[in-house]
Write a protein that holds these residues in place. Structure first.
Motif, PDB file in Angstrom:
ATOM      1  N   VAL A 254      50.107 -20.789  -7.625  1.00 37.66           N
ATOM      2  CA  VAL A 254      49.360 -19.631  -7.130  1.00 37.66           C
ATOM      3  C   VAL A 254      49.619 -18.372  -7.947  1.00 37.66           C
ATOM      4  O   VAL A 254      49.131 -17.289  -7.608  1.00 37.66           O
ATOM      5  N   GLY A 255      50.371 -18.494  -9.049  1.00 43.04           N
ATOM      6  CA  GLY A 255      50.628 -17.309  -9.851  1.00 43.04           C
ATOM      7  C   GLY A 255      51.321 -17.637 -11.154  1.00 43.04           C
ATOM      8  O   GLY A 255      51.908 -18.709 -11.316  1.00 43.04           O
ATOM      9  N   ALA A 256      51.239 -16.715 -12.116  1.00 37.06           N
ATOM     10  CA  ALA A 256      51.894 -16.818 -13.418  1.00 37.06           C
ATOM     11  C   ALA A 256      51.871 -15.427 -14.049  1.00 37.06           C
ATOM     12  O   ALA A 256      51.353 -14.473 -13.457  1.00 37.06           O
ATOM     13  N   CYS A 257      52.412 -15.306 -15.266  1.00 40.61           N
ATOM     14  CA  CYS A 257      52.514 -13.973 -15.875  1.00 40.61           C
ATOM     15  C   CYS A 257      51.200 -13.490 -16.472  1.00 40.61           C
ATOM     16  O   CYS A 257      50.963 -12.293 -16.609  1.00 40.61           O
ATOM     17  N   HIS A 258      50.321 -14.417 -16.878  1.00 42.08           N
ATOM     18  CA  HIS A 258      49.001 -14.128 -17.438  1.00 42.08           C
ATOM     19  C   HIS A 258      49.041 -13.454 -18.806  1.00 42.08           C
ATOM     20  O   HIS A 258      48.025 -12.953 -19.286  1.00 42.08           O
ATOM     21  N   SER A 259      50.222 -13.456 -19.462  1.00 39.96           N
ATOM     22  CA  SER A 259      50.300 -12.810 -20.774  1.00 39.96           C
ATOM     23  C   SER A 259      51.008 -13.645 -21.837  1.00 39.96           C
ATOM     24  O   SER A 259      50.900 -13.338 -23.027  1.00 39.96           O
ATOM     25  N   CYS A 260      51.710 -14.697 -21.442  1.00 40.01           N
ATOM     26  CA  CYS A 260      52.426 -15.522 -22.417  1.00 40.01           C
ATOM     27  C   CYS A 260      51.450 -16.440 -23.152  1.00 40.01           C
ATOM     28  O   CYS A 260      50.266 -16.525 -22.816  1.00 40.01           O
ATOM     29  N   ASP A 261      51.968 -17.159 -24.156  1.00 40.44           N
ATOM     30  CA  ASP A 261      51.120 -18.078 -24.923  1.00 40.44           C
ATOM     31  C   ASP A 261      50.479 -19.132 -24.031  1.00 40.44           C
ATOM     32  O   ASP A 261      49.313 -19.484 -24.204  1.00 40.44           O
ATOM     33  N   SER A 262      51.255 -19.663 -23.093  1.00 41.20           N
ATOM     34  CA  SER A 262      50.703 -20.688 -22.209  1.00 41.20           C
ATOM     35  C   SER A 262      49.546 -20.132 -21.384  1.00 41.20           C
ATOM     36  O   SER A 262      48.473 -20.754 -21.301  1.00 41.20           O
TER      37      SER A 262
ATOM     38  N   LEU B  23      46.958 -22.574 -19.929  1.00 40.75           N
ATOM     39  CA  LEU B  23      48.013 -23.507 -19.539  1.00 40.75           C
ATOM     40  C   LEU B  23      49.018 -22.791 -18.634  1.00 40.75           C
ATOM     41  O   LEU B  23      50.219 -22.793 -18.875  1.00 40.75           O
ATOM     42  N   GLU B  24      48.485 -22.175 -17.580  1.00 41.79           N
ATOM     43  CA  GLU B  24      49.346 -21.451 -16.652  1.00 41.79           C
ATOM     44  C   GLU B  24      50.449 -22.337 -16.084  1.00 41.79           C
ATOM     45  O   GLU B  24      51.516 -21.840 -15.690  1.00 41.79           O
ATOM     46  N   ASN B  25      50.192 -23.637 -16.028  1.00 43.39           N
ATOM     47  CA  ASN B  25      51.176 -24.571 -15.468  1.00 43.39           C
ATOM     48  C   ASN B  25      52.471 -24.615 -16.269  1.00 43.39           C
ATOM     49  O   ASN B  25      53.500 -25.061 -15.760  1.00 43.39           O
ATOM     50  N   TYR B  26      52.446 -24.160 -17.526  1.00 43.96           N
ATOM     51  CA  TYR B  26      53.655 -24.138 -18.355  1.00 43.96           C
ATOM     52  C   TYR B  26      54.212 -22.724 -18.549  1.00 43.96           C
ATOM     53  O   TYR B  26      55.092 -22.516 -19.380  1.00 43.96           O
ATOM     54  N   CYS B  27      53.709 -21.781 -17.788  1.00 49.29           N
ATOM     55  CA  CYS B  27      54.208 -20.405 -17.865  1.00 49.29           C
ATOM     56  C   CYS B  27      55.650 -20.352 -17.369  1.00 49.29           C
ATOM     57  O   CYS B  27      55.983 -20.928 -16.325  1.00 49.29           O
ATOM     58  N   PRO B  28      56.540 -19.658 -18.100  1.00 50.59           N
ATOM     59  CA  PRO B  28      57.938 -19.541 -17.635  1.00 50.59           C
ATOM     60  C   PRO B  28      58.057 -18.830 -16.295  1.00 50.59           C
ATOM     61  O   PRO B  28      59.064 -18.985 -15.608  1.00 50.59           O
ATOM     62  N   LYS B  29      57.038 -18.055 -15.931  1.00 45.96           N
ATOM     63  CA  LYS B  29      57.057 -17.326 -14.662  1.00 45.96           C
ATOM     64  C   LYS B  29      56.077 -17.920 -13.651  1.00 45.96           C
ATOM     65  O   LYS B  29      55.586 -17.230 -12.763  1.00 45.96           O
ATOM     66  N   LEU B  30      55.806 -19.208 -13.784  1.00 44.75           N
ATOM     67  CA  LEU B  30      54.943 -19.912 -12.861  1.00 44.75           C
ATOM     68  C   LEU B  30      55.394 -19.708 -11.419  1.00 44.75           C
ATOM     69  O   LEU B  30      56.589 -19.756 -11.122  1.00 44.75           O
ATOM     70  N   ILE B  31      54.431 -19.462 -10.525  1.00 42.27           N
ATOM     71  CA  ILE B  31      54.722 -19.329  -9.098  1.00 42.27           C
ATOM     72  C   ILE B  31      54.140 -20.536  -8.384  1.00 42.27           C
ATOM     73  O   ILE B  31      52.923 -20.757  -8.398  1.00 42.27           O
ATOM     74  N   LEU B  32      55.005 -21.318  -7.768  1.00 42.07           N
ATOM     75  CA  LEU B  32      54.571 -22.517  -7.062  1.00 42.07           C
ATOM     76  C   LEU B  32      53.896 -22.165  -5.742  1.00 42.07           C
ATOM     77  O   LEU B  32      54.211 -21.151  -5.111  1.00 42.07           O
TER      78      LEU B  32
END
Length: 364
Positions: free
Chosen positions: A100-108, A113-122
């Motif tokens: 339900v969330g991620a940083c929206h600025s990293c390479d992923s 590929l929000e699913n691989y964001c280091p700040k992924l929110i489950l």
């Protein structure tokens, strides 16, 4: 002083939660945030039970927060949208999967590929931007940023679509990314459970030749006649294994229990790929020599980004791919978890939230 789950947010909500590593679920009153300008709120109608729900409620991965409302295969009907929402409208059928969330600025994130964001929110057992714990779909309502909402195509049954939001994308993504879901490719699917049975369906629809690899000979007829696999391999049968050595372009391993890897690597052709999508709670033994001989690859894959998840659900609708499900009432969930632990389900439990949750709510 920290607020109680019931007081954290303005909108009252009700579901079932685990309170401790016993994993026992029971009625739970909590709250959800108001609908923001980019949010979609929907009434939950169905929620699939994923094997990771079982791991999580029992803290088998070691990072569970309680109380926990599980569920990340969530479908329902939109009841409210924020002022800036463009994707859906009130009355549309939608779903939310594992995030339900991620940083929206990293390479992923910038590569869908929000699913691989280091700040992924489950979707559940995560920490949202406001610092509160996220609660999943074993509940009467859901609210999520529209970026994490999937449109369910018209005419697609919601109950059998729900498991695709985790199980479906978990197998569709590696089939596409590793080039295994293509005509002329021979792939193996290890395990014929919640993930494995939809993997067979997607792989066949993508044009691959499919062999189911299972420890259970009793599943052969099901794999070939019902699911449409091309062949069936009993993995403990050494003669069958030997005859199939070096014949697979790739293998999708869906098993969430500890099991030997070396026999699977032996089934691969040179340059073949073994893709792990199951998540055992204990480490597996990696036979490196088996990788070196034949320059084989062993990799992991986890769900997919939101763009690919929408692509998957649209593909499933077009090709009539559904999860095989057993629909249960909310008050059966603890028994369902016991059966899931024994692999006694064909192939995915789905909770009928819309028709059975309210009856479990304690009278005030």
């Amino acid at each position: 002083m920290a607020k109680s789950p019931e007081e954290e947010h303005p909108v009252k909500a009700f579901g079932w939660a685990a309170r401790d590593p016993s994993g026992h679920l029971s009625p739970f009153t909590f709250s959800r945030r108001v609908t923001g300008e980019e949010d979609v709120r929907f009434k939950v109608l169905y929620c699939g039970i994923c094997h990771s729900d079982l791991h999580s409620i029992k803290n088998e991965w070691g990072f569970s927060n309680y109380p926990m409302v599980p569920g990340h295969e969530i479908v329902g009907e939109v009841t409210e949208v924020g002022s800036k929402v463009e994707k859906v409208k009130v009355g549309d059928k939608v779903g939310v999967g594992c995030m339900v969330g991620a940083c929206h600025s990293c390479d992923s994130c910038t590569n869908d590929l929000e699913n691989y964001c280091p700040k992924l929110i489950l979707t559940y057992n995560g920490i949202y931007y406001d610092g509160t714990i996220t609660y999943g779909g074993y509940s009467d309502s859901m609210v999520a940023n529209e970026r994490y909402v999937v449109r369910i195509p018209d005419g697609m049954p919601l109950d059998s679509a729900a498991p695709l939001l985790c199980a479906g994308i978990t197998v569709y993504s590696p089939l596409k990314y590793f080039g295994l879901g293509e005509p002329g490719k021979h792939i193996g699917i290890v395990g014929l459970g919640g993930l494995g049975h939809v993997a067979v369906k997607f792989a066949k629809a993508l044009g691959s030749k499919v062999t189911v690899i299972s420890t259970s000979p009793s599943k052969k007829a099901e794999a070939l006649e019902h699911l449409g696999a091309d062949s069936f391999l009993v993995s403990p049968d050494q003669d069958e294994l030997q005859a199939a050595m070096g014949t697979f372009d790739g293998i999708i391993d869906t098993v969430s229990a500890t099991h030997p890897i070396m026999p699977l690597l032996g089934l691969l052709k040179s340059h073949g790929k073994l893709i792990m999508v199951g998540a055992p709670s204990e480490p597996l033994e990696l036979p490196v020599f088996s990788l070196i001989i034949g320059r084989k690859t062993m990799a992991g894959s986890g769900i997919g980004g939101m763009k690919e998840t929408q692509e998957m659900i649209d593909f499933a609708a077009k090709h009539n791919i559904r999860a095989d499900i057993e629909v249960i009432s909310m008050d059966y969930v603890n028994k369902a978890m016991e059966r899931l632990e024994q692999a006694d389900v064909r192939y995915r439990f789905v909770i009928d939230i819309g028709n059975t949750l309210a009856a479990t709510k304690p009278s005030s």
